[in-house]
Design an enzyme around this catalytic site. Structure first.
Site, short mmCIF file in Angstrom:
data_model
loop_
_atom_site.label_atom_id
_atom_site.label_comp_id
_atom_site.label_asym_id
_atom_site.label_seq_id
_atom_site.Cartn_x
_atom_site.Cartn_y
_atom_site.Cartn_z
N HIS A 96 0.95 -1.30 0.03
CA HIS A 96 -0.17 0.08 -0.07
C HIS A 96 0.91 1.31 -0.08
CE1 HIS A 96 -3.33 -2.88 0.93
NE2 HIS A 96 -2.60 -3.03 2.17
N GLU A 114 -1.53 -0.11 8.42
CA GLU A 114 -2.76 -0.96 8.82
C GLU A 114 -1.86 -1.94 9.99
OE1 GLU A 114 -3.95 -2.87 5.31
OE2 GLU A 114 -2.70 -4.82 5.64
N HIS A 171 3.10 -7.55 1.79
CA HIS A 171 2.40 -8.34 2.79
C HIS A 171 1.37 -9.18 2.14
CE1 HIS A 171 0.24 -4.82 2.78
NE2 HIS A 171 -1.01 -5.79 3.05
N ARG A 191 -1.48 -4.89 -6.13
CA ARG A 191 -1.00 -6.31 -6.17
C ARG A 191 0.52 -6.58 -6.71
NH1 ARG A 191 -6.39 -7.46 -8.67
NH2 ARG A 191 -7.85 -7.47 -7.00
#
Length: 314
Positions: A96, A114, A171, A191
């Site tokens: 991200h 996150e 991740h 992705r």
């Protein structure tokens, strides 16, 4: 307003989803491929709605905009997004962007830092967390050559584990894992690898390699996490992480616990057990799978029962 705001979740179907959000939490899910419960969300791609009380039926984004006194926040948008994820199959390997990159390349979207609390994990379950490349050039080459086993760092997990995943971290959740995710309110994912899976129309799912390589942290940086735990009558509070994006804690309640007010709002998710929340003039039942907001100026309150809560705030 001195009462909690209970929210109705939004469910998202995913190619890697399953039925554990129903099995573990009793939710009425839309299909056997339900991957995400957007539990506390004001993101345009799926907004929570107030269940009851004076704001019943109001979307969280609307509540944020029209009643700032409930939040005492300086953020122009509701900054956090709380999810439950059922990884019944491997999620794509992804990364991200941070706020700056997302702001420039994703129409002003927030970045996405996150963290994960592992609610459930099958024996042998693992995550991908980080990579072994020492430069952007090596990262690009290893991706191009499909050297996934050499590139990706895999870590075994068990229920109760916690992982902080800053923007820029490559991740993926592995199959057999259910997590509660606290993140910035963003739906931007790049992705890197998707196991050559095809969508319902038979097409390979899109990759975003140029952007992914742009935003990936190289070499991988691992921030040490030092948990702080305090125990007092009826409750143990574990502080997992506190930074510019969010503060995340676990509250293990056993019996009766008194808690003081916060000046700003607090987000609460019940991930195990049952009990009650008491304030002057009211008592509210708490069940596994409930998600609620304690608004700004909520006042002191009491928790009673056998409960595990994940809480967060700005």
């Amino acid at each position: 307003m001195n009462e909690p705001i209970f929210l109705q979740s939004v469910f998202q179907e995913r190619i890697w989803g399953g039925t554990k959000l129903s099995d573990l939490f009793g939710y009425a899910i839309p299909s056997e491929h339900t991957g995400e419960c957007w539990a506390i969300s004001a993101h345009p791609n799926g907004q929570s709605v107030v269940k009851d009380g004076p704001y019943q039926g109001m979307a969280l984004g609307q509540l944020w905009a029209s009643h700032p006194e409930l939040f005492h926040s300086e953020s122009p948008v509701f900054p956090l997004l709380i999810k439950l994820l059922d990884a019944s199959d491997d999620l794509s390997v992804q990364v991200h962007p941070d706020d700056v990159y997302a702001g420039e390349h994703e129409q002003g979207e927030l970045g996405k830092t996150e963290c994960w609390y592992i609610v459930d994990a099958e024996p042998g379950a693992s995550i991908i967390y980080g990579h072994e490349a020492s430069s952007k050039e090596e990262l690009a080459r290893m991706i191009q050559d499909g050297q996934w086993d050499a590139l990706l760092t895999r870590i075994p997990v068990k229920p109760g584990d916690f992982f902080y995943v800053p923007s820029g971290t490559i991740h993926a959740l592995g199959r057999g894992i259910v997590v509660l995710e606290t993140q910035q309110s963003s739906d931007t994912t790049y992705r890197v690898y998707d196991y050559d899976r095809r969508d319902k129309d038979g097409n390979l799912r899109e990759l975003h390699l140029e952007k992914a390589i742009d935003v990936s942290t190289v070499p991988q940086a691992y921030e040490p996490i030092a948990y702080e735990t305090q125990t007092r009558e009826g409750i143990t509070i574990t502080s997992f992480v506190s930074n510019a994006f969010f503060t995340v804690e676990k509250w293990d309640v056993s019996g009766r616990a008194q808690l003081a007010a916060r000046e700003r709002y607090t987000l609460v998710s019940v991930i195990a057990g049952a009990g009650s929340l008491r304030i002057q003039g009211g008592e509210y039942t708490l069940r596994k799978g409930d998600h609620l907001i304690l608004p700004a100026g909520f006042g002191s309150f009491e928790l009673d029962g056998e409960l595990t809560l994940i809480t967060s705030h700005e």
